[in-house]
Design an enzyme around this catalytic site. Sequence first.
Site, PDB file in Angstrom:
ATOM      1  N   CYS A 101       0.834  -1.198   0.000  1.00 24.88           N
ATOM      2  CA  CYS A 101       0.000   0.000   0.000  1.00 24.88           C
ATOM      3  C   CYS A 101       0.871   1.252   0.000  1.00 24.88           C
ATOM      4  O   CYS A 101       0.594   2.222  -0.710  1.00 24.88           O
ATOM      5  CB  CYS A 101      -0.934  -0.013   1.209  1.00 24.88           C
ATOM      6  SG  CYS A 101      -2.029   1.413   1.315  1.00 24.88           S
ATOM      7  N   CYS A 198      -4.290  -2.422   5.871  1.00 29.07           N
ATOM      8  CA  CYS A 198      -4.142  -1.037   5.420  1.00 29.07           C
ATOM      9  C   CYS A 198      -5.391  -0.547   4.684  1.00 29.07           C
ATOM     10  O   CYS A 198      -5.769  -1.095   3.652  1.00 29.07           O
ATOM     11  CB  CYS A 198      -2.925  -0.944   4.501  1.00 29.07           C
ATOM     12  SG  CYS A 198      -2.656   0.690   3.778  1.00 29.07           S
TER      13      CYS A 198
END
Length: 358
Positions: A101, A198
């Site tokens: 991410c 995330c």
Amino acid sequence: MSRERILVALSGGVDSAVAALLLREQGHAVEAAYMKNWINEENILGDCPWQEDLEHARAVCAALGIPFRVVNLMRDYRERVVSYLLDGYESGHTPNPDVMCNREIKFGVFLRHALAEGFDAVATGHYARRENDADGRTRLFEGADKNKDQSYFLALLGADPLTRARFPLGALTKPEVRRLAASAGLPNAGRKDSQGICFIGNVRMRDFLRTFIPDRPGPIVRATDGAVLGQHRGLHLFTIGQRRGIGIPSNTDHENYVVVGKEAEGQRLLVAFDGPAAPGLWTSAARIGGLRWLHQAPPSGPLQVRVRYRDPRVPATLHIQDSDTAEVVFDHPQRALATGQVIAFHRGEELLGGGIFL
């Protein structure tokens, strides 16, 4: 310090809020954005509070008097992070969505958006220290708060994004950040830290995987003698070193089974009693691929590695094979390394880069 135009990635949490506060106080032209990455359209069990996060981010900007925007990155997030996560588990690996991410979204798509909009840099609430040395190189170090240090999650960032990244919290501890937020009257000063995948929220990984990957049952096999001990619902629900949730009793006092291997052919989950003699549980050398360096590749030789978040740095020897791969020989065998796992390279507190265990 030259004045910069900086776009802060606001998550709704206190860390990114204080990052924006500090940059504004330093005299930079600060704006903020909430990255809309995931809204739990599949109704996965768990808490995905994206709307609450968005409102907290908006309230922080109102309190700071800085412009606010929402950047929709849902398609990119699904293609670059969720697909990576699911493909990895389906292939028997243990991916790290937080590392990906950072590389693909925050300092990938989001950074490119900021640059296209005329910003000089992007900032986040990571606990990591970024410094420029006398030679003009940008270097990254562990955060001052060792309990919150997040440099591991930046191991695959690469050199170019690092030059455009700003980490205002790197020299602070979490209690200091909380005090700054409270003294500035930020509306989320007391908000609890988020947990989970995330941007996806407080969703159990097992529940997330079972939403997208069908069960593929197979035998649970004792690695030492081939005995079949039971059945599992899918190799993607297990990782090397796992002790809980295997679903079989040890029937032996003071002994616990641990996952030591996964064989796609026959969907065999291999287990053994946890300990130094467990076959496949300990690794003396590892082949690392997908290398990314934060300035230039170090020469072959001794350094330190971190094999997972929260683990200490351990001594090892790096043998560069080509621009993309290397072998790491550990001074002491490491427990429960799983393919797909991110390995971070260090020289002391400085993060040099990272790669993926093949």
